[in-house]
Design a protein around this motif. Structure first.
Motif, PDB file in Angstrom:
ATOM      1  N   THR A   7       0.824  -1.206   0.000  1.00  0.00           N
ATOM      2  CA  THR A   7       0.000   0.000   0.000  1.00  0.00           C
ATOM      3  C   THR A   7       0.861   1.260   0.000  1.00  0.00           C
ATOM      4  N   LEU A  11       2.923   4.728  -3.203  1.00  0.00           N
ATOM      5  CA  LEU A  11       2.835   6.158  -2.894  1.00  0.00           C
ATOM      6  C   LEU A  11       4.228   6.773  -2.844  1.00  0.00           C
ATOM      7  N   SER A  54      -2.552  11.674  -7.690  1.00  0.00           N
ATOM      8  CA  SER A  54      -2.138  10.624  -6.762  1.00  0.00           C
ATOM      9  C   SER A  54      -0.872  11.009  -6.014  1.00  0.00           C
ATOM     10  N   TYR A  76      -6.296   4.218   2.354  1.00  0.00           N
ATOM     11  CA  TYR A  76      -6.173   4.571   0.935  1.00  0.00           C
ATOM     12  C   TYR A  76      -6.693   3.407   0.108  1.00  0.00           C
ATOM     13  N   ASP A  78      -7.728   2.353  -3.897  1.00  0.00           N
ATOM     14  CA  ASP A  78      -7.577   2.751  -5.296  1.00  0.00           C
ATOM     15  C   ASP A  78      -8.486   1.880  -6.160  1.00  0.00           C
ATOM     16  N   ASP A  80      -8.499   1.479  -9.126  1.00  0.00           N
ATOM     17  CA  ASP A  80      -7.779   0.840 -10.224  1.00  0.00           C
ATOM     18  C   ASP A  80      -7.342  -0.570  -9.850  1.00  0.00           C
ATOM     19  N   HIS A  81      -7.475  -0.916  -8.556  1.00  0.00           N
ATOM     20  CA  HIS A  81      -7.118  -2.252  -8.090  1.00  0.00           C
ATOM     21  C   HIS A  81      -8.370  -3.119  -8.076  1.00  0.00           C
ATOM     22  N   ASP A 163      -9.163   6.759  -4.506  1.00  0.00           N
ATOM     23  CA  ASP A 163      -8.419   7.266  -5.663  1.00  0.00           C
ATOM     24  C   ASP A 163      -8.907   6.595  -6.949  1.00  0.00           C
ATOM     25  N   THR A 164      -8.574   7.222  -8.094  1.00  0.00           N
ATOM     26  CA  THR A 164      -8.981   6.748  -9.427  1.00  0.00           C
ATOM     27  C   THR A 164     -10.494   6.533  -9.449  1.00  0.00           C
ATOM     28  N   GLN A 167     -12.721   5.080 -12.332  1.00  0.00           N
ATOM     29  CA  GLN A 167     -12.924   3.657 -12.598  1.00  0.00           C
ATOM     30  C   GLN A 167     -14.262   3.178 -12.039  1.00  0.00           C
ATOM     31  N   SER A 198     -10.815  11.270  -5.528  1.00  0.00           N
ATOM     32  CA  SER A 198      -9.885  11.808  -6.513  1.00  0.00           C
ATOM     33  C   SER A 198     -10.047  11.086  -7.838  1.00  0.00           C
ATOM     34  N   GLY A 199     -10.148  11.853  -8.936  1.00  0.00           N
ATOM     35  CA  GLY A 199     -10.284  11.230 -10.247  1.00  0.00           C
ATOM     36  C   GLY A 199     -10.192  12.241 -11.366  1.00  0.00           C
TER      37      GLY A 199
END
Length: 737
Positions: A7, A11, A54, A76, A78, A80-81, A163-164, A167, A198-199
């Protein structure tokens, strides 16, 4: 701790040692974190790819991580994962609890976070310990999380960063709405929680929020960043920023090109002259590729960006000719690609692939747009899309079908060809490419299927598009238990394309409404259309539906005819899964009424068990309904059937075929312990889930086995050693739903 490292380390890599500037944005983030006066509960960060979203978040979170004191709780996630599933509230809470448990390793509260993690995953033992009912709703899991956070001997706080976010948005409005509802539940139950979203795309939810729109760096910060990236001469740094601007990605690419010797002081202005920001990044990236010493990788990297995925087969069949690579070297070349981390990331492989990588999406989006504008590359684009379609065509897996559809979309194929390929399980994969420059017609087609953009009035839709709209709306009503409303959507139009998925769906709706004769009429009409169009898979599906109606009507002739036809077509299509479905419906009839449907039950069940054992695990994973029916409807609890299900599904965190019940598993392991060699087996199971092999404890093994998703391994080991023991087999069967 490995997961904690996984994780934090991305970063660290994001911000590197060259993060500079963003002072105002960091100040707003810190105010948000500390809930200072005037801050909102939700903060939204938006900006184009490469603007440093990011990295900005990483800077804040690493400040928390490196604090001398015990850090305030933060998480955190994401999108995207693949493990971060926006449509699954319990899974999100499970991940939040896991991250907090890792944050406070060594603190007494870490154990309670792990208990919430296990309870969110469905473990009834941990739910009991927390005072929660089995399968507790998200609201109760969040309340349990609140109780543990308040035990941390500090003022309650929690920062959750998603984050992301694009998606999640790309999966459609329904998914985004579900995610919004989950976040609202967190905010309501945890009054001290602060959320950051966040995106790239505009986030419409949470209008009462703080907003940060990231643009380019200021000149001073850009100069400082270039210096940190190794550009020591101030006048050269000034020339760079004048030429390329101050976008963080452009600066990073420029520094890399200069350090590799591909860009010099003498040619920087000439190189950049007249280029847009996108073109600058593309030119810089091309220069960086020129520095790759491996000639084959260098030739593969640039035109290879046209494909989303890289496999030995893609290199050999799609890219070899245009990239001037010997097809016989594809395997060896693929083995070298993972070393180039700036170009490739790991990707899931289809069952018939040895491995797979994917290009970095941010770089692809830049280069694809530039290549589509370049006349030199237009012929290559079309050639590669065509070869990719040929490579993926006819392969039955969702991964490969998604790639074929992607290349057809980019080639702007006829909508009817796209219609034939589409299924809902492709939505997430195609959604990842939403920001790519699809042709206008293809983008409109895809928008409807991803739930993006404004939907025109349904009556104005092309019929194939209306069918997709009707499918989506009908399924939505069925999930809400609104069967009559589902049928009213289907009734808007009577026309159906041959092989339409609406036909079996309408049959299912009518059966739910206990109108079997109408369902049979719809089924027969659909069969006639599908047969005339030679849609064999659809014919097979409708024969199976008609056989089910035979059970509803207690009509043996109807059952035998349609199940027999389904078996014949399944054999012709070499579809063992559908043959199993036909065998299952016949066996269910014999179990329901042997006198009416025939009394060859034992022979039928043995045939069924043999066929089930022969199905490849990767195929069975695509059809959990078949495995569920084996144990739920047919009560087939033989050693071979249970082992097949355990080995195929048991280690998947989201499987629902085997109960994640630590109480029942502990009882089974206690029985195993009494067997000859049982203690040794338990010792091995303990070691596999991070426990001591000495004096193994059944409850601890059961709890960790479920927590670390090793249920399949444990049950397979037990059945392999003691599956012939009636008591062990019965207790194992109790774990199967």
């Amino acid at each position: 701790m490995v997961e904690r490292f996984d994780t934090i380390e991305p970063l660290r890599r994001l911000i590197g040692t060259h993060f500079r500037g963003r002072y105002e944005e960091l100040h707003v983030l810190r105010k948000h974190l500390h809930r200072e006066e005037g801050s909102k509960r939700v903060l939204k960060i938006s900006g184009i790819g490469g603007s440093g979203k990011s990295a900005l978040l990483g800077k804040l979170l690493l400040e928390l991580e490196q604090s001398d004191e015990r850090p305030s709780p933060w998480v955190y996630l994401d999108f995207d994962h693949p493990e971060v599933q926006p449509s699954n509230p319990a899974r999100l809470i499970e991940l939040i609890a896991r991250r907090l448990g890792l944050l406070y390793v060594g603190h007494p509260s870490s154990r309670f976070f792990y208990e919430i993690e296990s309870a969110s995953a469905g473990d009834p033992m941990e739910s009991f310990r927390l005072g929660l009912p089995r399968g507790a709703p998200p609201s109760e899991l969040i309340q349990a999380l609140d109780r543990v956070i308040r035990r941390l001997q500090m003022e309650p706080s929690l920062l959750i960063v998603f984050d992301t976010f694009e998606q999640a948005q790309m999966q459609g409005r329904a998914v985004t709405s579900q995610l919004t509802e989950t976040i609202e539940q967190i905010l309501s139950a945890l009054p001290y929680a602060q959320i950051v979203l966040s995106g790239r795309a505009v986030i419409e939810a949470f209008p009462d929020s703080t907003r940060i729109e990231l643009g380019d760096l200021d000149n001073e910060s850009a100069d400082s960043a270039l210096e940190a990236l190794g550009i020591k001469e101030q006048s050269f740094r000034a020339r760079i920023t004048r030429a390329i601007g101050t976008n963080p990605l452009s600066l990073t690419l420029a520094a890399a090109a200069i350090k590799s010797g591909q860009l010099t002081q003498d040619d920087v202005e000439v190189f950049i002259a007249g280029a847009s920001g996108l073109e600058i990044q593309g030119r810089l990236y091309t220069r960086i590729l020129g520095h790759i010493s491996d000639g084959e990788v260098r030739r593969l990297a640039h035109p290879g960006l046209i494909v989303r995925r890289m496999t030995p087969g893609v290199i050999r069949n799609v890219l070899a000719k245009v990239c001037e690579i010997n097809p016989d070297d594809a395997e060896r070349l693929f083995e070298r690609l993972p070393d180039h981390v700036a170009l490739f990331e790991h990707d899931d492989a289809a069952p018939d692939e040895k491995g797979a990588l994917r290009h970095r999406q941010d770089i692809r989006e830049i280069m694809i747009q530039l290549m589509m504008r370049d006349p030199i590359w237009m012929d290559h684009l079309s050639e590669i899309h065509t070869k990719a379609i040929e490579h993926y065509q006819g392969r039955p897996y969702a991964i490969t079908r998604a790639e074929e559809l992607y290349h057809r979309l980019m080639r702007d194929d006829e909508l009817e060809e796209l219609d034939a390929l589409w299924s809902q399980d492709l939505a997430a994969s195609l959604g990842r490419s939403w920001l790519e420059p699809f042709p206008e017609r293809a983008r409109a087609w895809l928008a409807l299927r991803l739930g993006r953009g404004d939907l025109r009035a349904p009556e104005e839709l092309r019929h194939a598009d209306w069918e997709f709209y009707a499918l989506r709306e009908t399924l939505s009503h069925l999930r809400a238990g609104e069967t009559d409303r589902a049928l009213s959507v289907l009734a808007q139009r009577s026309e159906r394309v041959p092989g339409s998925p609406l036909v079996p769906l309408e049959v299912d709706v009518l059966r739910r409404l206990e109108r079997p004769m109408e369902a049979l009429a719809v089924c027969r009409a659909g069969l006639a259309r599908a047969q005339s169009a030679e849609k064999l898979q659809s014919v097979l599906v409708l024969h199976l539906r008609a056989a089910e109606i035979g059970l509803d009507l207690m009509d043996n002739e109807l059952l035998q005819h349609h199940a027999g036809q389904a078996r014949r077509i399944a054999n012709a299509l070499q579809s063992p899964l559908d043959e199993l479905r036909a065998l299952q419906v016949l066996a269910r009839g014999e179990l329901m009424d042997p006198k009416l449907f025939g009394d060859s039950k034992q022979e039928r069940l043995l045939d069924l068990e043999r066929a089930f054992a022969q199905v490849q695990p990767e195929m069975l994973l695509q059809a959990p309904d078949i495995a569920e029916r084996m144990v739920k409807s047919l009560r087939l609890f033989s050693k071979n059937v249970l082992m097949k299900i355990a080995t195929t599904f048991g280690n998947h965190p989201d499987q629902t075929l085997i109960r994640a019940d630590a109480f029942l598993l502990a009882e089974l392991l206690t029985d195993v312990e009494r067997k000859n060699g049982g203690v040794a087996l338990l010792s091995n199971l303990a070691a596999a889930v991070g426990l001591s092999k000495t004096n193994p404890n059944s409850e601890e093994i059961a709890s960790n086995t479920i927590r670390f998703s090793r249920l399949g391994d444990a049950l397979t080991a037990v059945l392999d050693a003691y599956g012939d023991d009636d008591r062990i087999l019965t207790n194992t069967a109790n774990l199967f739903l």
